[in-house]
Design an enzyme around this catalytic site. Structure first.
Site, mmCIF file in Angstrom:
data_model
loop_
_atom_site.group_PDB
_atom_site.id
_atom_site.type_symbol
_atom_site.label_atom_id
_atom_site.label_comp_id
_atom_site.label_asym_id
_atom_site.label_seq_id
_atom_site.Cartn_x
_atom_site.Cartn_y
_atom_site.Cartn_z
ATOM 1 N N LYS A 1 -8.635 6.879 5.916
ATOM 2 C CA LYS A 1 -7.315 6.248 5.532
ATOM 3 C C LYS A 1 -7.824 5.079 4.545
ATOM 4 C CE LYS A 1 -4.207 7.511 9.028
ATOM 5 N NZ LYS A 1 -3.305 6.921 10.075
ATOM 6 N N GLU B 1 -0.122 -3.519 4.654
ATOM 7 C CA GLU B 1 -1.267 -2.419 4.699
ATOM 8 C C GLU B 1 -1.364 -1.736 6.022
ATOM 9 O OE1 GLU B 1 -3.741 -0.589 3.827
ATOM 10 O OE2 GLU B 1 -4.222 -1.181 1.778
ATOM 11 N N ASP B 2 -1.767 -0.433 5.858
ATOM 12 C CA ASP B 2 -1.951 0.194 7.223
ATOM 13 C C ASP B 2 -3.397 0.392 7.520
ATOM 14 O OD1 ASP B 2 -2.272 2.031 5.191
ATOM 15 O OD2 ASP B 2 -2.261 3.718 6.852
ATOM 16 N N ARG C 1 -10.797 9.129 -2.766
ATOM 17 C CA ARG C 1 -10.856 10.823 -2.749
ATOM 18 C C ARG C 1 -12.760 11.103 -2.526
ATOM 19 N NH1 ARG C 1 -8.522 13.824 -7.390
ATOM 20 N NH2 ARG C 1 -7.091 12.358 -6.769
ATOM 21 N N SER D 1 -2.614 0.650 -4.281
ATOM 22 C CA SER D 1 -3.108 2.025 -3.702
ATOM 23 C C SER D 1 -4.423 2.402 -3.997
ATOM 24 C CB SER D 1 -1.918 2.910 -3.704
ATOM 25 O OG SER D 1 -2.570 4.269 -3.263
ATOM 26 N N ALA D 2 -5.199 3.146 -3.085
ATOM 27 C CA ALA D 2 -6.161 3.672 -3.391
ATOM 28 C C ALA D 2 -6.079 5.134 -4.178
ATOM 29 C CB ALA D 2 -7.397 3.993 -2.165
ATOM 30 N N VAL E 1 -9.246 5.014 1.977
ATOM 31 C CA VAL E 1 -10.873 5.473 1.579
ATOM 32 C C VAL E 1 -10.441 6.208 0.206
ATOM 33 C CG1 VAL E 1 -13.021 6.469 1.961
ATOM 34 C CG2 VAL E 1 -11.899 5.113 3.738
ATOM 35 N N ASP F 1 0.864 -1.080 -0.153
ATOM 36 C CA ASP F 1 0.139 0.096 0.006
ATOM 37 C C ASP F 1 0.946 1.104 -0.096
ATOM 38 O OD1 ASP F 1 -2.484 1.394 0.434
ATOM 39 O OD2 ASP F 1 -1.726 1.848 2.635
ATOM 40 N N LEU F 2 0.548 2.416 -0.242
ATOM 41 C CA LEU F 2 1.219 3.433 -0.487
ATOM 42 C C LEU F 2 1.028 4.401 1.070
ATOM 43 C CD1 LEU F 2 3.139 5.422 -2.188
ATOM 44 C CD2 LEU F 2 1.225 6.481 -2.891
ATOM 45 N N ASP F 3 -0.092 5.144 1.095
ATOM 46 C CA ASP F 3 -0.110 6.151 2.167
ATOM 47 C C ASP F 3 -0.257 5.278 3.528
ATOM 48 O OD1 ASP F 3 -0.328 8.034 0.322
ATOM 49 O OD2 ASP F 3 -2.340 8.114 0.326
ATOM 50 N N LYS G 1 -11.134 -1.018 -1.481
ATOM 51 C CA LYS G 1 -11.081 -1.891 -0.563
ATOM 52 C C LYS G 1 -12.120 -1.654 0.483
ATOM 53 C CE LYS G 1 -5.953 -0.602 -1.048
ATOM 54 N NZ LYS G 1 -4.684 0.181 -0.379
ATOM 55 N N THR H 1 1.439 10.223 3.864
ATOM 56 C CA THR H 1 0.926 11.518 3.171
ATOM 57 C C THR H 1 -0.584 11.755 3.963
ATOM 58 O OG1 THR H 1 0.173 9.682 1.605
ATOM 59 C CG2 THR H 1 1.724 11.512 0.710
HETATM 60 P P1 B16 Z 1 -5.880 10.604 -3.698
HETATM 61 P P2 B16 Z 1 -3.488 4.154 0.093
HETATM 62 C C1 B16 Z 1 -5.351 6.343 0.098
HETATM 63 O O1 B16 Z 1 -4.004 5.739 -0.101
HETATM 64 C C2 B16 Z 1 -5.356 7.268 1.078
HETATM 65 O O2 B16 Z 1 -4.859 6.359 2.443
HETATM 66 C C3 B16 Z 1 -6.608 7.925 1.549
HETATM 67 O O3 B16 Z 1 -6.718 8.583 2.682
HETATM 68 C C4 B16 Z 1 -6.884 8.616 0.079
HETATM 69 O O4 B16 Z 1 -8.138 9.248 0.279
HETATM 70 C C5 B16 Z 1 -6.837 7.812 -1.123
HETATM 71 O O5 B16 Z 1 -5.606 7.161 -1.203
HETATM 72 C C6 B16 Z 1 -6.993 8.529 -2.540
HETATM 73 O O6 B16 Z 1 -5.858 9.412 -2.575
HETATM 74 O O7 B16 Z 1 -6.754 11.564 -3.452
HETATM 75 O O8 B16 Z 1 -4.460 10.955 -3.802
HETATM 76 O O9 B16 Z 1 -6.588 9.667 -5.144
HETATM 77 O O10 B16 Z 1 -3.494 4.135 1.796
HETATM 78 O O11 B16 Z 1 -4.434 3.364 -0.622
HETATM 79 O O12 B16 Z 1 -2.318 4.120 -0.554
HETATM 80 MG MG MG Z 2 -2.703 3.188 3.501
#
Ligand code: B16
Ligand code: MG
Length: 218
Positions: free
Chosen positions: A45, A169-170, A49, A114-115, A47, A9-11, A145, A17
């Site tokens: 987290k 994953e976090d 945007r 990542s989302a 989720v 996963d990224l964030d 997810k 971030t």
């Molecule tokens: P973006 P992950 C997710 O990343 C974040 O945890 C989540 O807070 C954010 O809303 C989502 O990416 C969408 O991000 O606005 O940059 O498209 O944890 O799945 O890597």
């Molecule tokens: Mg994450």
């Protein structure tokens, strides 16, 4: 040696971030007179945007037109991107780089799951792009997810079965996605929150290469 797929996963796993997402959402929430705390930010987290905005509006019991929502989504992302302008390798979370390096040295395929729709620029800015054999992000999936879609696509791109895939994953939803997809879930964060994960570590500094070797052998 066996070959496993290692999906990150990224964030919250590779970079923190969440703090920038928080600041950007807070600005929108302030404008709408919605109270938005760090605890509320936890709900966002992992989720998407679009869903994040809906959660914030629900918190404030605000109903809005699609036009307004679209405008706030653009505004939020512009604000968020402004925090990423100066991002560099110093923002990689502690312990992550040695593990990526170890996996590469041992010819283990690596993917991002990542989302976020901003995943690629973040990997570029942190210098990690060359470490990833596949990138699956918010632009590639239709189901968020805990649906395992993002990880299943990643495993498929790496040509590895879900059973031989390991997910870092976090978020609770991300751990559930890995479990539903029949993958090995590794939670990064609080044991209380991530108890559904097969293994849990506070952060990557507590994961040693011996543990990774065992995962590869399994
Ligand atoms: P973006 P992950 C997710 O990343 C974040 O945890 C989540 O807070 C954010 O809303 C989502 O990416 C969408 O991000 O606005 O940059 O498209 O944890 O799945 O890597
Ligand atoms: Mg994450």
């Amino acid at each position: 040696m066996n070959t496993k797929a290692f999906i990150f996963d990224l964030d919250g796993v590779i970079v923190d971030t969440a703090k920038y997402h928080y600041l950007a959402w807070q600005k929108i929430a302030n404008e709408l007179n919605i109270e938005f705390t760090h605890e509320h930010n936890e709900l966002l987290k992992g989720v998407s945007r679009v869903r994040s905005l809906d959660i914030i509006l629900e918190l404030g019991k605000v109903t809005a037109s699609q036009e307004d929502k679209d405008r706030w989504l653009v505004q939020k992302n512009e604000e968020y991107l402004s925090y990423l302008v100066d991002m560099n390798e110093s923002e990689i979370l502690p312990g992550v780089f040695p593990i990526l390096k170890f996996l590469k040295e041992n010819n283990q395929p690596i993917a991002l799951g990542s989302a976020s729709k901003n995943a690629r620029p973040i990997l570029e800015k942190t210098g990690l792009l060359p470490y990833f054999d596949a990138i699956v992000d918010g632009n590639d999936v239709t189901n968020a997810k805990p649906d395992p879609e993002v990880f299943l696509i990643a495993a498929k791109l790496l040509n590895i079965t879900p059973e031989n895939s390991i997910v870092f994953e976090d978020s609770v939803a991300g751990v559930q996605a890995a479990n539903i997809g029949n993958m090995t879930s590794i939670g990064i964060g609080e044991a209380n929150t991530l108890h559904e994960a097969k293994y849990i570590f506070n952060d990557f500094t507590t994961i040693d290469t011996h543990f990774i070797e065992e995962l590869i052998k399994e």
